[in-house]
Design an enzyme around this catalytic site. Structure first.
Site, PDB file in Angstrom:
ATOM      1  N   HIS A 137       0.844  -1.201   0.000  1.00 37.07           N
ATOM      2  CA  HIS A 137       0.000   0.000   0.000  1.00 37.07           C
ATOM      3  C   HIS A 137       0.872   1.241   0.000  1.00 37.07           C
ATOM      4  O   HIS A 137       2.086   1.152   0.138  1.00 37.07           O
ATOM      5  CB  HIS A 137      -1.009  -0.012   1.149  1.00 37.07           C
ATOM      6  CG  HIS A 137      -0.405   0.108   2.519  1.00 37.07           C
ATOM      7  ND1 HIS A 137       0.376  -0.874   3.087  1.00 37.07           N
ATOM      8  CD2 HIS A 137      -0.483   1.096   3.448  1.00 37.07           C
ATOM      9  CE1 HIS A 137       0.733  -0.496   4.303  1.00 37.07           C
ATOM     10  NE2 HIS A 137       0.242   0.696   4.544  1.00 37.07           N
ATOM     11  N   HIS A 177       1.446   3.977   1.902  1.00 36.87           N
ATOM     12  CA  HIS A 177       2.004   4.760   3.016  1.00 36.87           C
ATOM     13  C   HIS A 177       3.536   4.856   2.931  1.00 36.87           C
ATOM     14  O   HIS A 177       4.209   3.904   2.542  1.00 36.87           O
ATOM     15  CB  HIS A 177       1.579   4.151   4.358  1.00 36.87           C
ATOM     16  CG  HIS A 177       0.133   4.414   4.664  1.00 36.87           C
ATOM     17  ND1 HIS A 177      -0.598   3.646   5.543  1.00 36.87           N
ATOM     18  CD2 HIS A 177      -0.714   5.370   4.201  1.00 36.87           C
ATOM     19  CE1 HIS A 177      -1.835   4.124   5.607  1.00 36.87           C
ATOM     20  NE2 HIS A 177      -1.937   5.163   4.805  1.00 36.87           N
ATOM     21  N   ASP A 206       5.946   4.811   5.032  1.00 38.05           N
ATOM     22  CA  ASP A 206       6.806   3.867   5.752  1.00 38.05           C
ATOM     23  C   ASP A 206       6.877   2.512   5.033  1.00 38.05           C
ATOM     24  O   ASP A 206       7.596   1.611   5.470  1.00 38.05           O
ATOM     25  CB  ASP A 206       6.383   3.702   7.217  1.00 38.05           C
ATOM     26  CG  ASP A 206       4.985   3.152   7.381  1.00 38.05           C
ATOM     27  OD1 ASP A 206       4.070   3.614   6.675  1.00 38.05           O
ATOM     28  OD2 ASP A 206       4.791   2.255   8.237  1.00 38.05           O
ATOM     29  N   HIS A 207       6.155   2.380   3.908  1.00 40.76           N
ATOM     30  CA  HIS A 207       6.185   1.152   3.106  1.00 40.76           C
ATOM     31  C   HIS A 207       6.774   1.390   1.711  1.00 40.76           C
ATOM     32  O   HIS A 207       7.041   0.432   0.995  1.00 40.76           O
ATOM     33  CB  HIS A 207       4.776   0.562   2.984  1.00 40.76           C
ATOM     34  CG  HIS A 207       4.205   0.162   4.309  1.00 40.76           C
ATOM     35  ND1 HIS A 207       4.014  -1.162   4.675  1.00 40.76           N
ATOM     36  CD2 HIS A 207       3.820   0.907   5.381  1.00 40.76           C
ATOM     37  CE1 HIS A 207       3.515  -1.202   5.906  1.00 40.76           C
ATOM     38  NE2 HIS A 207       3.393   0.046   6.361  1.00 40.76           N
ATOM     39  N   HIS A 220      -7.485  -0.738   5.469  1.00 41.80           N
ATOM     40  CA  HIS A 220      -6.456   0.174   5.994  1.00 41.80           C
ATOM     41  C   HIS A 220      -6.264   1.312   4.986  1.00 41.80           C
ATOM     42  O   HIS A 220      -6.297   2.487   5.343  1.00 41.80           O
ATOM     43  CB  HIS A 220      -5.175  -0.608   6.224  1.00 41.80           C
ATOM     44  CG  HIS A 220      -4.006   0.212   6.685  1.00 41.80           C
ATOM     45  ND1 HIS A 220      -3.960   0.815   7.919  1.00 41.80           N
ATOM     46  CD2 HIS A 220      -2.842   0.521   6.063  1.00 41.80           C
ATOM     47  CE1 HIS A 220      -2.806   1.471   8.028  1.00 41.80           C
ATOM     48  NE2 HIS A 220      -2.115   1.309   6.923  1.00 41.80           N
ATOM     49  N   ASP A 278      -0.251  -3.806   6.289  1.00 42.26           N
ATOM     50  CA  ASP A 278      -0.910  -3.269   7.487  1.00 42.26           C
ATOM     51  C   ASP A 278      -2.377  -3.699   7.571  1.00 42.26           C
ATOM     52  O   ASP A 278      -3.217  -2.976   8.095  1.00 42.26           O
ATOM     53  CB  ASP A 278      -0.838  -1.734   7.500  1.00 42.26           C
ATOM     54  CG  ASP A 278       0.570  -1.220   7.787  1.00 42.26           C
ATOM     55  OD1 ASP A 278       1.472  -2.046   8.068  1.00 42.26           O
ATOM     56  OD2 ASP A 278       0.771   0.007   7.727  1.00 42.26           O
ATOM     57  N   HIS A 306       4.492  -4.603  10.923  1.00 48.95           N
ATOM     58  CA  HIS A 306       4.868  -3.889  12.151  1.00 48.95           C
ATOM     59  C   HIS A 306       4.937  -4.836  13.349  1.00 48.95           C
ATOM     60  O   HIS A 306       4.183  -5.798  13.431  1.00 48.95           O
ATOM     61  CB  HIS A 306       3.850  -2.789  12.494  1.00 48.95           C
ATOM     62  CG  HIS A 306       3.851  -1.639  11.536  1.00 48.95           C
ATOM     63  ND1 HIS A 306       4.649  -0.532  11.710  1.00 48.95           N
ATOM     64  CD2 HIS A 306       3.160  -1.431  10.397  1.00 48.95           C
ATOM     65  CE1 HIS A 306       4.431   0.328  10.716  1.00 48.95           C
ATOM     66  NE2 HIS A 306       3.526  -0.194   9.904  1.00 48.95           N
TER      67      HIS A 306
HETATM   68 ZN   LIG Z   1       2.772   0.731   8.171  1.00 48.39          ZN
HETATM   69 ZN   LIG Z   2      -0.064   1.736   6.458  1.00 48.27          ZN
END
Ligand SMILES: [Zn+2]
Ligand SMILES: [Zn+2]
Length: 256
Positions: free
Chosen positions: A52, A54, A56-57, A108, A130, A168
């Site tokens: 996805h 985001h 942090d990915h 998410h 996530d 995570h």
């Molecule tokens: Zn994440």
């Molecule tokens: Zn995420």
């Protein structure tokens, strides 16, 4: 095949899979730990799988593509650094001699996908970003509770021995909430003790398995009588109006 969770940021894992020569990485929010691992193990990065959009990915995708020439795969309906091969439900990614089936798992984010490999060294493997966490699920930033519940239903229907690689390390805080919802679940009590010992020793609590999550994860267990009763104690009107799953998610959002 070797499966390695590379820690990044506060609590992310960038999952790497390799055969001693070629590697894939999932959701590289940061390029540095991936480049270090490639160099340390003498590996060539073949593919980057993104679940996805985001940051942090995806934050390390461009740098890794440039440094290694790896092929990037990602969700059809999200904004991911181009160029990439866009995927949706039913597509298959062939890499490292393995086949990864793509599952749409919105909730998410609106276009979130997961990658499932049916056979890898004797057990299936799932990269679920996530969407599903050990003991919990992702926050609903873009999707509805019904969408997330359907996505989790899809994942929980996979074989019990499927290794669940979440993005995570949220396990202990999820289990604290899970025990609030279901204090008499013996499997949950035992699993919490096991995970506390792992974390105290600086170890990763993942991958989990579908079988385990079905025993301990309240978001996969919202039909259980004890969980329905707990959700009603938290917000009976919410359960009547929006259902048990949506009420659990709401409860978890405010839980400290
Ligand atoms: Zn994440
Ligand atoms: Zn995420």
């Amino acid at each position: 095949m070797k499966l390695i969770p590379l820690p990044a940021f506060a609590d992310n894992y960038l999952w790497m899979l390799h055969d001693g020569q070629s590697a894939l990485v999932v959701d590289p929010g940061d390029a540095a730990p991936v480049l270090q691992a490639l160099q340390r193990e003498g590996l060539q990065l073949q593919s980057i799988l993104v679940t996805h959009h985001h940051a942090d990915h995806t934050g390390g995708v461009d740098a890794l593509r440039e440094a290694t020439g790896a092929q990037v795969y990602g969700p059809a309906r999200e904004t991911i650094p181009e160029p990439l091969q866009r995927l949706s439900d039913g597509d298959t990614v062939q890499t490292l001699g393995l086949a990864f089936q793509v599952l749409d798992v919105p909730g998410h984010t609106a276009g979130h996908i997961a990658y499932y490999c049916a056979a890898l060294d004797g057990a299936p493997l799932l990269f679920c970003g996530d969407t599903l966490f050990s003991g919990g699920c992702g926050r609903l930033f873009e999707g509805t509770p019904a969408q997330m519940q359907a996505s989790l239903g899809k994942l929980s229907a996979l074989p019990g021995n499927t290794r669940v690689c979440c993005a995570h390390e949220y396990t202990l805080s999820n289990l604290k909430f899970a025990l609030e919802v279901e204090p008499d679940n013996a499997a949950l009590v035992a699993y919490q003790a096991q995970c506390q010992a792992l974390r105290a020793d600086g170890q990763v609590t993942l991958p989990s398995s579908i079988e385990r999550e079905l025993q301990i994860n309240p978001f996969l267990r919202s039909q259980q009588a004890t969980i329905i009763a707990s959700a009603r104690r938290f917000d009976a009107a919410g359960v009547d109006q929006h259902g048990v799953f949506a009420t659990l998610r709401q409860w978890k959002n405010q839980y400290r």
